[in-house]
Write an enzyme that holds these catalytic residues in place. Structure first.
Site, PDB file in Angstrom:
ATOM      1  N   ARG A   1       0.514   6.643   7.507  1.00  0.00           N
ATOM      2  CA  ARG A   1       0.519   6.706   6.041  1.00  0.00           C
ATOM      3  C   ARG A   1      -0.015   8.042   5.529  1.00  0.00           C
ATOM      4  O   ARG A   1       0.329   8.486   4.441  1.00  0.00           O
ATOM      5  CB  ARG A   1      -0.352   5.587   5.451  1.00  0.00           C
ATOM      6  CG  ARG A   1       0.188   4.179   5.650  1.00  0.00           C
ATOM      7  CD  ARG A   1      -0.563   3.205   4.751  1.00  0.00           C
ATOM      8  NE  ARG A   1      -0.401   1.821   5.148  1.00  0.00           N
ATOM      9  CZ  ARG A   1       0.610   1.036   4.769  1.00  0.00           C
ATOM     10  NH1 ARG A   1       1.563   1.520   4.007  1.00  0.00           N
ATOM     11  NH2 ARG A   1       0.676  -0.215   5.158  1.00  0.00           N
TER      12      ARG A   1
ATOM     13  N   LYS B   1       0.812  -1.197   0.000  1.00  0.00           N
ATOM     14  CA  LYS B   1       0.000   0.000   0.000  1.00  0.00           C
ATOM     15  C   LYS B   1       0.853   1.257   0.000  1.00  0.00           C
ATOM     16  O   LYS B   1       0.362   2.355  -0.213  1.00  0.00           O
ATOM     17  CB  LYS B   1      -0.873   0.020   1.277  1.00  0.00           C
ATOM     18  CG  LYS B   1      -1.760  -1.183   1.458  1.00  0.00           C
ATOM     19  CD  LYS B   1      -2.503  -1.097   2.821  1.00  0.00           C
ATOM     20  CE  LYS B   1      -2.245  -2.365   3.568  1.00  0.00           C
ATOM     21  NZ  LYS B   1      -2.844  -2.404   4.898  1.00  0.00           N
ATOM     22  N   GLY B   2       2.120   1.100   0.307  1.00  0.00           N
ATOM     23  CA  GLY B   2       2.991   2.251   0.567  1.00  0.00           C
ATOM     24  C   GLY B   2       3.120   3.250  -0.566  1.00  0.00           C
ATOM     25  O   GLY B   2       3.379   4.428  -0.335  1.00  0.00           O
TER      26      GLY B   2
ATOM     27  N   ASP C   1      14.819  -0.643  -0.006  1.00  0.00           N
ATOM     28  CA  ASP C   1      15.605  -0.746   1.234  1.00  0.00           C
ATOM     29  C   ASP C   1      16.568  -1.923   1.092  1.00  0.00           C
ATOM     30  O   ASP C   1      17.600  -1.793   0.440  1.00  0.00           O
ATOM     31  CB  ASP C   1      14.617  -0.897   2.404  1.00  0.00           C
ATOM     32  CG  ASP C   1      15.285  -0.887   3.765  1.00  0.00           C
ATOM     33  OD1 ASP C   1      16.429  -0.428   3.873  1.00  0.00           O
ATOM     34  OD2 ASP C   1      14.653  -1.336   4.739  1.00  0.00           O
TER      35      ASP C   1
ATOM     36  N   LYS D   1      17.328   3.658  -0.046  1.00  0.00           N
ATOM     37  CA  LYS D   1      18.175   3.536   1.150  1.00  0.00           C
ATOM     38  C   LYS D   1      19.282   2.542   0.823  1.00  0.00           C
ATOM     39  O   LYS D   1      19.217   1.380   1.225  1.00  0.00           O
ATOM     40  CB  LYS D   1      17.324   2.961   2.306  1.00  0.00           C
ATOM     41  CG  LYS D   1      16.907   3.940   3.374  1.00  0.00           C
ATOM     42  CD  LYS D   1      16.590   3.210   4.659  1.00  0.00           C
ATOM     43  CE  LYS D   1      15.130   2.990   4.857  1.00  0.00           C
ATOM     44  NZ  LYS D   1      14.792   2.388   6.165  1.00  0.00           N
TER      45      LYS D   1
ATOM     46  N   PHE E   1      14.506   4.793   9.774  1.00  0.00           N
ATOM     47  CA  PHE E   1      13.154   4.314   9.498  1.00  0.00           C
ATOM     48  C   PHE E   1      12.228   5.515   9.342  1.00  0.00           C
ATOM     49  O   PHE E   1      12.063   6.313  10.254  1.00  0.00           O
ATOM     50  CB  PHE E   1      12.652   3.397  10.610  1.00  0.00           C
ATOM     51  CG  PHE E   1      11.405   2.670  10.220  1.00  0.00           C
ATOM     52  CD1 PHE E   1      11.461   1.544   9.423  1.00  0.00           C
ATOM     53  CD2 PHE E   1      10.159   3.139  10.621  1.00  0.00           C
ATOM     54  CE1 PHE E   1      10.305   0.874   9.039  1.00  0.00           C
ATOM     55  CE2 PHE E   1       8.993   2.483  10.244  1.00  0.00           C
ATOM     56  CZ  PHE E   1       9.074   1.348   9.444  1.00  0.00           C
ATOM     57  N   VAL E   2      11.646   5.647   8.155  1.00  0.00           N
ATOM     58  CA  VAL E   2      10.817   6.818   7.856  1.00  0.00           C
ATOM     59  C   VAL E   2       9.344   6.425   7.726  1.00  0.00           C
ATOM     60  O   VAL E   2       9.021   5.286   7.387  1.00  0.00           O
ATOM     61  CB  VAL E   2      11.305   7.519   6.557  1.00  0.00           C
ATOM     62  CG1 VAL E   2      12.663   8.160   6.774  1.00  0.00           C
ATOM     63  CG2 VAL E   2      11.347   6.555   5.378  1.00  0.00           C
TER      64      VAL E   2
END
Ligand code: 5GP
Length: 172
Positions: A162, A40-41, A100, A128, A149-150
């Site tokens: 979100r 979903k990001g 990542d 990252k 961690f964002v």
């Protein structure tokens, strides 16, 4: 709110996304690409980016999940939703929030490549590189960020944050 500091403000995000849209427009004009958002990001990045792509194109979405509830990847990637479009001989651009360790996108690109697209490129808002474990890199990158961690702008911690309009670093 447990946000330690803002890493990328809303205006910075929008300026860079407009630039990425212009680059994609130049690269894909005349090709009717399929943009595939990773749920979903990538939701906010996907919709904002597409508004800066003025040529014919199609949308699809794929779901993949590797994180448990924490801030470390479990390493096990699971497909939670497949694409609905026939990708054979099509120009495909995967749109993802963050690269990542690379394990998720390695899995997603291998899965989509097996559907025989004419081309397959990767567009990520955030990279990252310090934490990379899989042999993968993005073709289009919004911002390269340090190993923190964002959350925000689609990115979650335990399904929260979100909806922040910026990207921030969570308090440890
Ligand atoms: P990778 O498989 O490359 O390690 O991780 C990809 C996925 O992990 C991303 O789609 C995202 O959901 C999650 N992820 C990786 N880094 C972060 C981060 O800094 N913040 C959040 N919220 N999610 C992250």
């Amino acid at each position: 709110m447990e946000i330690e500091r803002i890493l990328l403000r809303q205006e910075q995000l929008q300026t860079r996304i407009r630039e990425l849209g212009a680059v994609l427009s130049a690269d894909y004009a005349g090709k009717t690409p399929i943009f595939i958002g990773v749920l979903k990001g990538a939701v906010h990045f996907f919709t904002d980016l597409m508004l800066h792509y003025p040529h014919p194109c199609q949308y699809d979405f794929i779901g993949a999940s590797s994180y448990g509830d924490g801030t470390q990847t479990s390493g096990q990637v699971r497909l939670t939703k497949d694409v609905m479009t026939d990708l054979r001989d099509r120009h495909v651009v995967i749109v993802e929030d963050i690269l990542d360790t690379g394990l998720t996108l390695r899995f997603v690109t291998d899965w989509l490549r097996s559907k025989h697209p004419a081309s397959l490129k990767l567009c990520v808002l955030l990279d990252k590189p310090e934490r990379r474990r899989a042999d993968i890199s993005a073709d289009y990158i919004g911002f390269t960020i340090p190993n923190e961690f964002v959350v925000g702008y689609g990115l979650d911690y335990q399904e929260l944050y979100r909806n922040l309009p910026y990207i921030g670093v969570l308090k440890p």
